[in-house]
Design a protein around this motif. Structure first.
Motif, short mmCIF file in Angstrom:
data_model
loop_
_atom_site.label_atom_id
_atom_site.label_comp_id
_atom_site.label_asym_id
_atom_site.label_seq_id
_atom_site.Cartn_x
_atom_site.Cartn_y
_atom_site.Cartn_z
N LEU A 160 1.03 -1.27 -0.16
CA LEU A 160 0.05 0.08 0.32
C LEU A 160 1.01 1.10 -0.26
CD1 LEU A 160 -3.46 0.54 0.43
CD2 LEU A 160 -2.49 1.35 2.82
N PHE A 171 -7.82 2.27 4.45
CA PHE A 171 -7.86 1.75 3.26
C PHE A 171 -8.68 0.19 3.18
CE2 PHE A 171 -6.25 -2.47 1.91
CZ PHE A 171 -6.60 -2.20 0.36
N ALA A 192 -4.99 -2.29 -4.57
CA ALA A 192 -4.44 -1.67 -3.72
C ALA A 192 -2.99 -1.22 -3.97
CB ALA A 192 -4.24 -2.46 -2.23
#
Length: 350
Positions: A160, A171, A192
């Motif tokens: 990420l 997230f 992601a």
């Protein structure tokens, strides 16, 4: 983030910019078209009964409450009142709706039972073992994190590119929402690595040898603390320069939270503190009280003054954090950091 993950499977309309209050939310809803399948609506919270009014307008079927932290404290006596105001969203959900809360935050974790016992479907996200959508084995990498994402019994490794602990938490909130709308974990994991911070909300920019962490969009005490922690953890070849602006609407908390911000800058061993705004003196006092050398502390009334002072003094390898409430306009400091010409000696010239 939520809109990005939902766009894997759906035609999504999301609140543009910060259209999230009693005027902005209706304007956002007016952007809905017949082919949209999902609306992601941000709701502002600056006082009691605000979210309940907005929820009547938006009629959400899924409600996401990310955290409870000091914000707009001039309108609230304590954090319990902030939690109650945010919990209005949970109360407004239908029985058939889905409530998504942060398992790592005691205030939000308690909301399903305290404020929305009528909502049957609850999804918790976080790092806590009780979370339905969970991150484990977090490892800091360049500009972000690597970790294992768990949704129920399934797990995938994630990279990420969102800096700071807040990036992981946000997230996970987005992932919980996507999961509630049946987006598979494999597709979430693939998306992601493509996610990026929104402008002025933690994006890391590099201009030559200078690194800028641009958090100029807004600030609250918790967000300021986390930004400084992330700043300390980011490797740098040169000096760490913290440019911190006022946190507005803090009421009786104003003096303490600004002294704490300055003290935190000293605690993380920032090489310079540039405090900006009406509360700059309070931040300067907090830094000095926590051991920061007086000659490394500078207070300015405006962002323009701070930018003019900083730009010609930048050196090769410097890392600059810029964070403050939007009304302080620290984006002007960020722009100065990234656009000042670099001389042959590696020092920014005026």
């Amino acid at each position: 983030l939520t809109a990005a993950l939902l766009r894997i499977r759906y035609n999504v309309h999301a609140s543009p910019g910060n259209l999230n209050n009693q005027w902005g939310l209706p304007l956002s809803l007016l952007g809905l078209e017949a082919n949209h399948q999902v609306m992601v609506a941000e709701m502002a919270m600056s006082q009691a009964n605000e979210i309940s009014s907005l929820a009547v307008v938006a009629n959400p079927s899924i409600g996401v409450i990310t955290n409870v932290a000091p914000a707009h404290m001039e309108n609230f006596p304590d954090l319990a009142a902030v939690a109650a105001a945010k919990g209005e969203l949970a109360q407004q959900l239908p029985t058939s709706g889905t409530l998504i809360v942060n398992a790592d935050d005691p205030h939000t974790d308690a909301m399903p039972e305290k404020m929305a016992p009528h909502v049957v479907h609850v999804v918790r996200f976080g790092c806590d073992a009780s979370a339905d959508v969970r991150a484990t084995n977090l490892v800091s990498i360049s500009d972000g994190w690597a970790f294992d994402l768990h949704i129920g019994s399934a797990s995938r490794n994630i990279e990420l590119r969102l800096p700071g602990a807040a990036g992981v938490s946000n997230f996970l909130a987005a992932t919980a929402t996507a999961h509630a709308l049946h987006v598979p974990i494999d597709e979430i994991a693939a998306e992601a690595s493509k996610l990026e911070p929104l402008p002025n909300r933690g994006a890391i920019h590099r201009a030559g040898s200078i690194t800028l962490i641009d958090e100029s969009y807004n600030a609250s005490p918790l967000a300021m603390h986390m930004a400084l922690e992330n700043f300390a953890a980011l490797p740098t070849a040169g000096r760490r320069i913290a440019v911190l602006g006022d946190m507005l609407e803090m009421g009786d908390w104003t003096d303490q939270v600004h002294r704490d911000a300055g003290g935190k800058a000293a605690e993380i061993k920032a090489d310079f503190l540039l405090a900006v705004g009406a509360c700059a003196g309070l931040m300067a006092e907090g830094a000095a009280e926590n051991g920061m050398a007086q000659e490394t502390i500078h207070a300015f009334d405006t962002a323009e003054e701070a930018a003019s002072w900083l730009a010609p003094r930048l050196q090769d390898g410097d890392t600059v954090l810029v964070k403050g409430s939007r009304a302080i306009h620290l984006e002007r400091v960020a722009q100065a950091v990234t656009t000042a010409p670099v001389g042959s000696n590696g020092v920014m010239e005026s």
